[in-house]
Structures are given as C-alpha cells and as structure tokens.
Design an enzyme around this catalytic site. Structure first.
Site, mmCIF file in Angstrom:
data_model
loop_
_atom_site.group_PDB
_atom_site.id
_atom_site.type_symbol
_atom_site.label_atom_id
_atom_site.label_comp_id
_atom_site.label_asym_id
_atom_site.label_seq_id
_atom_site.Cartn_x
_atom_site.Cartn_y
_atom_site.Cartn_z
ATOM 1 N N GLY A 42 0.838 -1.197 0.000
ATOM 2 C CA GLY A 42 0.000 0.000 0.000
ATOM 3 C C GLY A 42 0.865 1.236 0.000
ATOM 4 O O GLY A 42 1.889 1.282 0.689
ATOM 5 N N ALA B 5 3.200 7.895 3.547
ATOM 6 C CA ALA B 5 3.990 6.692 3.866
ATOM 7 C C ALA B 5 3.587 5.552 2.939
ATOM 8 O O ALA B 5 2.637 5.667 2.148
ATOM 9 C CB ALA B 5 3.781 6.297 5.328
ATOM 10 N N ASP C 4 -10.332 9.789 9.503
ATOM 11 C CA ASP C 4 -9.958 9.517 8.109
ATOM 12 C C ASP C 4 -10.479 8.149 7.674
ATOM 13 O O ASP C 4 -9.711 7.299 7.233
ATOM 14 C CB ASP C 4 -8.436 9.578 7.958
ATOM 15 C CG ASP C 4 -8.005 9.747 6.506
ATOM 16 O OD1 ASP C 4 -8.852 10.145 5.681
ATOM 17 O OD2 ASP C 4 -6.831 9.484 6.202
#
Length: 588
Positions: A200, A205, A354
């Site tokens: 991912g 990051a 989020d």
C-alpha cells in the site's frame, strides 16, 4: 616665450592625451571596442566567480542547496496552477442567474450550467496534476478536498478521489535509509524477509510486508516517505499563501481554514508514535464491547518515521466481489461501520477522522466464532488522525441531530448556533445531513428514502450567494467540527459504495438505517446527560430516583420504537433481495 606643443597633444588636469586629429571617428570606435571588451571580461570574470562560489557552496552543502532548489520548484508548480485556475474562473466562469429570471430560457440556463461544469472540471484536473507532481502534503490536501462532496462542486470531489489511490512509491533504497536512521538497524538486521514491493502506498507513507528476524512474526512495516517531513513546512506555507492569493482575487473564497487544519494535524500524522498510542487507546475503548466486530492491528514498535505492526489479512470494505465471495452482507458491514463510529463519536469521544475505504478492511471469519456473532471482522487502519471530543461537544452534537430528526426548527436554530457559531442554521443542517431543507423541515429525515445528495449548482440557482454562505459557515465553525463533518462525508461515501449493486429499495433503506442508528446513540447521550443533571439537582432521594426512572423509561420506549422500525426495514430488504434474485433467474 614658450615653445608651442604639437597640435596633436594637449593636457587636461595634468592628464596627457593625444588628439585624434582627422581620424577621430576611427579613434572613438576603437576606444569603444576596447572599453566594451574590458567590461565584458570583467562581467565574465564576475559571473564565473559567483558561479564557482555557488557551485562550491552547493557541493559543500548539497542537502541545503537541493532543499532550496526543490522548494522553489514545488512552490512554482503550486503558484502556476493557482494562477491558471484563477484566470480561468475570472475569464470563463459565468454567473448563474436566479431561478425566477424569466429573461433566461431553459436552453440558455442549461448551457450556463454546462459551461460552469466544464470550468470546474478543467480547473480540478489542473490542480490534480499539480498535486500529483509535488506529492506528499499536496496529495493529502487533494484527499481532504475529495471528502468535501457536500461543500464543493461534484467535479472537484470526483476528480480528487483518484488521489486516494494514486501515490508514488519511494524506492527500496530510500526506505532502507529511513529504517536505518530511525531504528539503528538495517533491513537485513531487523527482518528475515522484507517484500520489495509495497502492499500500500499513501500520501505520507507506504507499507511493506515483512518478517521479524527476532521472533519470526509476520508484520506490516509502515515507513514514511523520506522527503515528506523535509518539505512539510514550506508546502503548508505555500498552500496558505496560495489560498490567501485566491481569496484576494475572489473574496467569497474563504478556505484558509483548510490549510490551518492541515497545519495543526500534519505534525501529529508525521509522528508514527502517535499512531501506536492512538491504536492502543482504541483497543482499550472497545475492549468492553465484544458485540462490536472491530479489530485493530497490534502495534509492535514505533519511531517517528517507522511503525511495525501485526500483519492482518483482509480486503477493502468496498470490494463487493470479495464480500460476495465470502458471503459477507454489505448491509452488515455498513451497520458495523456505523456502530463503530457512533460509539467513537457519542460514547468515547475519541474519533478516527480519516475513514476512507483504504483504512477500513474486512477480514472473513466463521460465523459464531466470535462474541459479536458475525462472519467478519472490521479492521481499522491508519491511526494518525484522531480528535478528542469533549463531553460538552458530544452532548450539543447529539442534541443537534435529535432536533434534525424531529424537524424542530427552533431547536435546530439554537443548537446550530451553539455548535457552529453562525446563524445560517439551514445551510449548516444541509451540510451536516446531506439532505435538502424541505426534507428536514417536513420532519421526515428519519423516514425519507431519498439518497443523501444534492447538486450545488441547482441550489445556487435558488440562492446565488450560496457559495459565500457555505464558506462563511465553514470558516466560523470550530476546527474539531470541521473534521467531524469530513468524517461524516467519508462515511456516507463508504455507504454509497457498499450498496452500489443492491436493489433501489435496499439502497434507500440503507440511509434510513443510518439515521436510526444515529438516533439511538443521540438518545443515549442525551439520556445520560439529563441523568447527570438530575443527579446534581438538589432534591430528595425519592424525587431524584423517580425522575431518573422516568428519564430512563422515556428513552427506553423511544429505543424500542427505533428497533422495531429497523427490524421492519430489514424484513423489507430481505424481500427486495429475493425479488431481485427471482427477476435475474427469470431473465437468465
């Protein structure tokens, strides 16, 4: 008396020069050429000396010189995009005439709307390219914009949604340097296996799958992109300046709060030790609720830029093919998500801000193998962005929703003022619920079957100054409420994706069940707040017990009614699915 000097020579201030005589034109052109050559050599020498000094400084202080050059480049990309879209809107964006303007035909009105949509889309594409070119904080800004679908035109939100998954990965060498700098160990020393390809990639990051050398445990390693922290301050400052510039050109543009919110949130998101402490706090909060199917990966180790956590298997919650393969009901997933975030908002006061589909995973498990009884776990990832909600905020927020459900205009106006600090209560209610004011005013919010969406251009036909009012509301509300609004928008987007392939009746009922779930938690919050007030009110013990019993009994009846209504919707959903299945079989 004195001998005459030759005509060709004279003295001036004790300087001797030679008069050119008849060849004065040739003399002055030669003098000018010699003077020009002298100046040219001097300029060349000066440029060479400065260049040598700059090159020497850059070689000796390479990191600083590179940072300055890169910062100038990134700022120029942002400035160029900002100026281009400002000019485009200034030159090509038509005013929208009022709906009752008889001088505008329906065809002309549609043409104006089409032109406005084209300008929105063109501007959004330019900004998206600039954000992707700069990466890092700019991608984070685009992700914030994509979640504001009830504030910004749909062209902007849909264009920016691509930034949720379009992030550039750092190289393995860069990742290795970050790990070595933060942990004091190389990848080879810390891990017996480390996948070179990330599983991912996000704006700040990326995550790699690995195996710890010390224990052999399979882990996920979250590593910050190496230059994000370096550029973060200058990027946020640039974004702030660009917003101020656009505001100076278009006074109705008051989105400076967005850069202010990022300036407050980003430092915490860039320190992965906050991820670890937030995740552990959430685990503790939900440890007393085994009936909720929430799972949080166990945190192993954290530094500022490296986070090592338990590796969990699963897929994004909006992967409908994966859900069907494992016989997981999207409606159950939606209810679990709603329950988790309602618990965070109204009970714990510790909210994950989020919740996009990339941070909400589903992990299959045998039904009945866990106390919650479902055949899946809801995995909550990325714990960098949280907000602490005070008990007063939770109570006022619950009262606001309770007033919205009842369509009580006076209470809506009062609690809107308490929460947002603005008198634009109708617009605030629309932003909060995603429904038209007519639905709220008719006291049918918890009974409506309309999808939670509205078109800004259609509303602007009725209220030409709507955009100014929206920015006025958002610039006046507290920062914590802005993140709560953003969280609401993301959760509505997740719901829309979960029910994308369901029959229309099931999609409509999904919104109703969300309202009912919110109502249940609001009633519980208000009940507990009123019970606390009763406990502090001077009275006899018998009177206090009597009032507490009435308070609890009244809210119990309300909860029973909501539960029965939710059960009835579930039965209707079941019949709707069967009908859709029979129709597919009949037409096959």
């Amino acid at each position: 008396m004195f001998a005459a000097r030759p005509a060709a020579t004279r003295t001036l201030c004790s300087r001797r020069y030679t008069w050119p005589g008849r060849n004065w034109r040739r003399f002055y052109s030669a003098e000018a050429e010699r003077s020009w050559r002298t100046r040219r050599w001097r300029q060349t020498a000066a440029v060479a000396a400065v260049s040598a000094g700059v090159c020497g400084y850059a070689i000796y202080n390479y990191d600083t010189a590179y940072l300055v050059a890169a910062s100038v480049y990134r700022s120029s990309v942002a400035a160029s995009a900002t100026c281009q879209i400002a000019w485009d809107y200034y030159r090509n964006f038509p005013e929208l005439p009022p709906e009752d303007d008889a001088s505008i035909s329906e065809g002309e009105r549609r043409a104006i709307l089409a032109t406005r949509s084209a300008v929105h889309l063109r501007a959004a594409e330019k900004v998206k390219r600039a954000l992707m070119k700069n990466g890092g904080v700019y991608i984070k800004l685009g992700q914030h914009v994509s979640a504001m679908q009830y504030v910004l035109p749909i062209e902007w939100c849909q264009t920016m949604q691509a930034l949720q998954d379009q992030n550039t990965a750092s190289s393995l060498e860069e990742i290795g340097r970050v790990i070595a700098a933060d942990t004091g160990q190389t990848i080879e020393e810390l891990f017996s296996a480390f996948d070179a390809e990330p599983i991912g990639v996000a704006s700040l990051a990326q995550v790699h799958r690995a195996e710890l050398r010390a224990t052999g445990e399979e882990v996920a390693v979250k590593v910050q992109h190496p230059m994000v922290r370096t550029y973060s301050d200058i990027d946020i400052a640039t974004v702030s300046v660009m917003f101020e510039f656009v505001h100076s050109v278009f006074p109705d543009f008051k989105f400076m709060w967005l850069s202010a919110e990022m300036k407050g949130s980003l430092p915490r998101e860039l320190d992965f030790r906050n991820d670890k402490s937030n995740a552990e706090q959430v685990q503790w909060n939900f440890s007393a609720h085994p009936e909720i199917p929430l799972a949080v990966p166990r945190m192993v180790q954290a530094t500022e830029r490296v986070l090592i956590m338990e590796y969990v298997h699963g897929r994004r919650c909006d992967d409908l093919t994966y859900l069907r393969k494992h016989a997981i009901d999207p409606a159950e997933v939606s209810r679990a998500i709603g329950q988790v975030f309602a618990e965070m908002t109204y009970v714990h006061g510790f909210l994950h801000c989020d919740p996009h589909p990339g941070n909400l995973f589903v992990r299959p498990r045998p039904r009945g193998s866990a106390p919650h009884g479902r055949n899946f776990d809801l995995l909550l990832l990325d714990h960098g962005l949280y907000r602490q909600l005070s008990s007063r905020f939770r109570y006022e927020y619950a009262e606001m929703w309770h007033a919205l459900m009842r369509g009580d205009q006076d209470r809506i106006k009062y609690w809107s003022r308490q929460l947002s600090g603005t008198d634009l209560y109708r617009l605030f209610a629309i932003i909060l619920t995603g429904q038209n004011w007519s639905t709220i005013e008719a006291k049918s919010l918890s009974r409506t079957t309309a999808a939670a969406q509205f078109n800004l251009d259609e509303l602007m036909e009725q209220q030409p100054d709507l955009f100014r009012k929206i920015t006025e509301v958002l610039s006046s509300v507290p920062p914590v409420l802005l993140l709560v609004l953003k969280t609401n928008d993301l959760l509505r987007m997740v719901d829309q994706r979960l029910f994308a392939d369901q029959p229309p009746l099931v999609q409509q009922h999904a919104q109703l069940r969300t309202w009912l779930q919110i109502s249940t938690y609001c009633l519980r919050t208000i009940r507990d707040a009123r019970a606390a007030d009763i406990g502090y009110t001077p009275s006899t013990t018998a009177a206090r017990v009597y009032r507490l019993a009435l308070n609890r009994l009244g809210f119990w009846f309300s909860n029973v009614a909501l539960s029965l209504y939710s059960w009835m919707l579930g039965v209707q959903d079941m019949f709707a699915r069967w009908q859709a299945l029979f129709r597919r079989v009949a037409t096959a």
